[in-house]
Structures are given as C-alpha cells and as structure tokens.
Design a protein around this motif. Sequence first.
Motif, PDB file in Angstrom:
ATOM      1  N   THR A 285      65.790  49.025  30.928  1.00 41.64           N
ATOM      2  CA  THR A 285      66.377  49.001  29.580  1.00 41.64           C
ATOM      3  C   THR A 285      66.606  50.413  29.070  1.00 41.64           C
ATOM      4  N   LEU A 286      65.635  51.276  29.230  1.00 40.02           N
ATOM      5  CA  LEU A 286      65.792  52.650  28.764  1.00 40.02           C
ATOM      6  C   LEU A 286      66.888  53.362  29.551  1.00 40.02           C
TER       7      LEU A 286
ATOM      8  N   PRO B 270      65.263  51.354  22.314  1.00 42.62           N
ATOM      9  CA  PRO B 270      66.182  50.206  22.427  1.00 42.62           C
ATOM     10  C   PRO B 270      65.421  48.893  22.576  1.00 42.62           C
TER      11      PRO B 270
ATOM     12  N   ALA C 253      69.496  52.047  30.920  1.00 39.38           N
ATOM     13  CA  ALA C 253      70.795  51.516  30.510  1.00 39.38           C
ATOM     14  C   ALA C 253      71.283  52.148  29.217  1.00 39.38           C
ATOM     15  N   HIS C 254      70.351  52.652  28.406  1.00 46.07           N
ATOM     16  CA  HIS C 254      70.722  53.310  27.145  1.00 46.07           C
ATOM     17  C   HIS C 254      70.676  54.830  27.263  1.00 46.07           C
TER      18      HIS C 254
ATOM     19  N   VAL D  22      68.202  56.736  28.179  1.00 45.53           N
ATOM     20  CA  VAL D  22      66.939  57.316  27.735  1.00 45.53           C
ATOM     21  C   VAL D  22      66.070  57.594  28.962  1.00 45.53           C
TER      22      VAL D  22
END
Length: 285
Positions: A200-201, A250, A203-204, A206
């Motif tokens: 998730t990080l 996120p 994908a953003h 981060v």
Amino acid sequence: MPQPVLDIVALRSLTAIADCGGFHRAAHSLALSQSAVSQHVRRLEKTLGSRVVEREGRGTRFTPEGRLLVEQARRILAVHDEAVRVLLDTEGDTVTIGSTEHAADQFLPRLTAAVQEVRPGCRVRFRIDRSARLVEAVERGSVDVAVYVTEAAATEGTPVGGLPLTWHATPGWAPPPAPAPVPLVAIEDPCAIRRRAIATLAAHGVAATVVGDAGYLAGVLDVARTGVGVALLAAVGPAPDGLSPYEGLPSVTPIPMSALARPGADPETVTAAFEAVRNLLRPAG
C-alpha cells in the motif's frame, strides 16, 4: 538434578497474555483473576530463572526469553490438548475453533456464542495460529471451524468478509520527515498483512522499512509501544493498550477473510459460526 517442569496452566495464561495483549484481558478470557494470571507468570519465571514479561507503562512487553517461551508454549499446549482429547475422550460435546491472531479477541467470543446457541452445553476450545497451519489443522480434523486470512493459505475456504486494517502507533507518534522511509513494525514473513502494508505504501510512493518484527502479534504490539514505528493492525474492537489509530498514512483496503470447517462437521454449527464472522466483518451503515 531433576529437570524443571513447565506448568500447563501457567503456559495457558502466558499465551493468553500474548493473544489478548495484556494481563487484564488475559484474565478475562480465562475467567481468572488478574492476580492469578500474574502468579502463573511468576511461576514460569521461577522455573526458568529469568523474566519473561515486563510491565511497560499501561501495557506489557515480552522479554526475548518470554517471546521464545510463548512460541514453545503454543506447541506444548497444542500437543497436550490433542493428547487429552484423543486418549481420554472426556470432553463430551466439544467444538474446537481456530483463529488467526488478528482480531482473535473479537472473533472468538462471537464464534463461541454462536456455537453454544445451536449446541447448548457444548464446550468450546480455541486454537490461535497462522492461517496456513489452521487450514492444515481443519483438514486433519483437529480443528472444527477456523477463520483465517484468505491469501495466507493455499485453501480458499468460504469468503466471510474483509478485515478492516488501520495504522496504529503510540499517541503523538509521527514518521521522520521525507525522504526518510516510514518505519514499520510487523509480523515476520510470511505475513499477508505485512505484505499489504508495504504494498500500500509503495503504491502511494511512500518509502518504508521494517524496523522491528516478531513471530506473533503480541511481539509486534510490544515493539510498536516503544514508539519506534507504526503497525498495520485489525481495526475491529478497541485499539490495543498503549496504541492509537494513526491517520497520516494512506488508507488500506480490508483484507479478505475465509472460514473453513472440517469434513463431517455439524452443518448447523458451521452455518452459525460462519454467519457470526460475517456479522462482525459486515461494514457499518
């Protein structure tokens, strides 16, 4: 010199502390007083000659010796309980429920109530383990019903909903300024929620790095309570002692959960258990 003997009752209290995140919740889950649970821990420490659990503010922290003992205690209890069931057959009408550590304190009471509603007087036993091992136990017949993270096991089972996930850290925690990576605390690989956090990080855009991991959830909570990093945790029920939701990263989509019943399990019991999990995971609104 006689070899030291680990007390089964004390080991059960220790694993309850790990599973529930503290002495108070462990005592409640075992229907014991908090002082009794504390005495069990002291008994283990006397046997081993070292500290296994330490107080840390309002929470608890396992020492390295304690983390090793929890891992061994789970194995000892699993073998002990299975031996009692098979050799003595004294439990009568008993249902064994399995759950991952994630949100076990929410799953297990609801599953117990659901099973006992359709089978009054039934005794309920618990097994908390990793998803893949739970599926293996169901397929062997030593666990009747299990709820687990779908992508963490080879068997898909019956979909029962998504487990909501939220970042948690100590109150007031903040990540280091960019471009420094976000410090993460997670269960050691293989862990689907660890992978979900990192993906998730990424994908953003981060950057992240794992600064602490443990073989079980209680160890993750212990590390996160030191303030060294943020952890992605199940967001059902109250936040663990010493941690609070952190909204500066996120959001993460819920992770799919499955339930599985052993072959030949009572259909009414299975239906009630599966529906109890669905009700817990059903989105509000």
